[in-house]
Write an enzyme that holds these catalytic residues in place. Sequence first.
Site, PDB file in Angstrom:
ATOM      1  CB  THR A 120      -0.860  -0.460   1.363  1.00 25.88           C
ATOM      2  OG1 THR A 120      -1.932  -1.246   1.009  1.00 25.88           O
ATOM      3  CG2 THR A 120      -2.124   1.145   1.028  1.00 25.88           C
ATOM      4  CG  HIS A 144      -0.203   0.587  -4.635  1.00 27.26           C
ATOM      5  ND1 HIS A 144      -0.116   0.144  -5.584  1.00 27.26           N
ATOM      6  CD2 HIS A 144      -0.606  -0.635  -3.920  1.00 27.26           C
ATOM      7  CE1 HIS A 144      -0.210  -1.431  -5.698  1.00 27.26           C
ATOM      8  NE2 HIS A 144      -0.626  -1.950  -4.436  1.00 27.26           N
TER       9      HIS A 144
END
Length: 342
Positions: free
Chosen positions: A40, A43
């Site tokens: 995450t 990203h």
Amino acid sequence: MLALVKTAPGPGLELREVPVPEIGINDVLVRIRRTGICGTDLHIAAWDPWAAKTIVPPLVVGHEFVGEIVAVGSNVADFRPGEIVSGEGHVVCGRCRHCLAGRRHLCARTIGLGVGRDGAFAEYVVLPMTNIWHHWPGIDEEVAAIFDPFGNAVHTALAFPLLGEDVLVSGAGPIGLMATAVARHAGARHIVVSEPNATRREIALRMGATVAVDPRERDLREVGRDLGLVEGYDVAMEMSGNAAALRAAIGSMAHGGGVAILGIPTEEISLDVNEIVFKMLTLRGIYGREMYETWYKMTVMLQSGLDITPAITHRFPFREHEAAFAAARSGDAGKVIMDWTA
Ligand code: NAD
Ligand code: ZN
């Protein structure tokens, strides 16, 4: 304090001075000791389409951490300064049907630490007391730092009974690697790990895989036949987010098998539903961890001999965050830890 901040829409993260977060009456202030880098975070750093539609800068990123409590709000009686804690990264609403029923992991109004509110890649983080997990004595600090993804692995691995079963783990990123060790600990018979990356396959073998295969070279059904599987895999854990991997898993299951899906695909996946129907498979989506049954299970499995440390491959001081992120991005690493005490 210093924090890793997404300062504006676009790629990159900046280590900069920001105010120490203030605590409300129900909150706990934690001085961060170690953090883990999650996909995450990559990203968000890269500012991919998911990040662009989800993240509102400025935001302190990060959600995998261990630290020491330095202050608590006036309503907080169960936690004290000096305690070593981690945080459940999903902050739930507390008021919906599922929250009220004690099924907080099913809350539809979850806000993610380091996603929807300021996170843990910082010298200090604030969380509600209901999100704090007090570590039991004897838990290794680096392992404590990654209880969040370890919890993903445990929650997925416990979705279906594993004792004596033949298990497929598709994707040996940090979470697949930890799930492999959990499946071994939980009494699986054969654990086949499917992973294109050779470094990760090698770690998977050290973490309890019976075999680790490259899915571009080996057919998973054939691998199962070579091991003497009766019909196919009893349980699969999809931990790659890859479409071909999910199809291959479904295609190699035994009748009545269970497929736990943790991996997050970046696009729609088409599936042969006939295979699901006629094999009478159960597909189950897994998100986050159970509060706090998963945390309890993680702790007691560590106490009874589970070792997930081979999944931790890199460590960096937080000021070398760029090198840490590069290692995590490389795909050749297991878990990458940043040290905030240096
Ligand atoms: P990761 O990206 O490090 O690992 C994924 C692995 O899958 C990689 O090693 C990759 O080489 C491998 N892979 C790619 N194609 C494959 C194929 N065809 N067959 C088998 N393996 C293949 O990710 P991670 O941090 O270990 O997380 C695993 C997955 O879980 C990711 O998709 C992540 O987004 C997701 N995730 C979900 C939750 C949740 O709550 N549901 C939480 C955290 C992470
Ligand atoms: Zn809720």
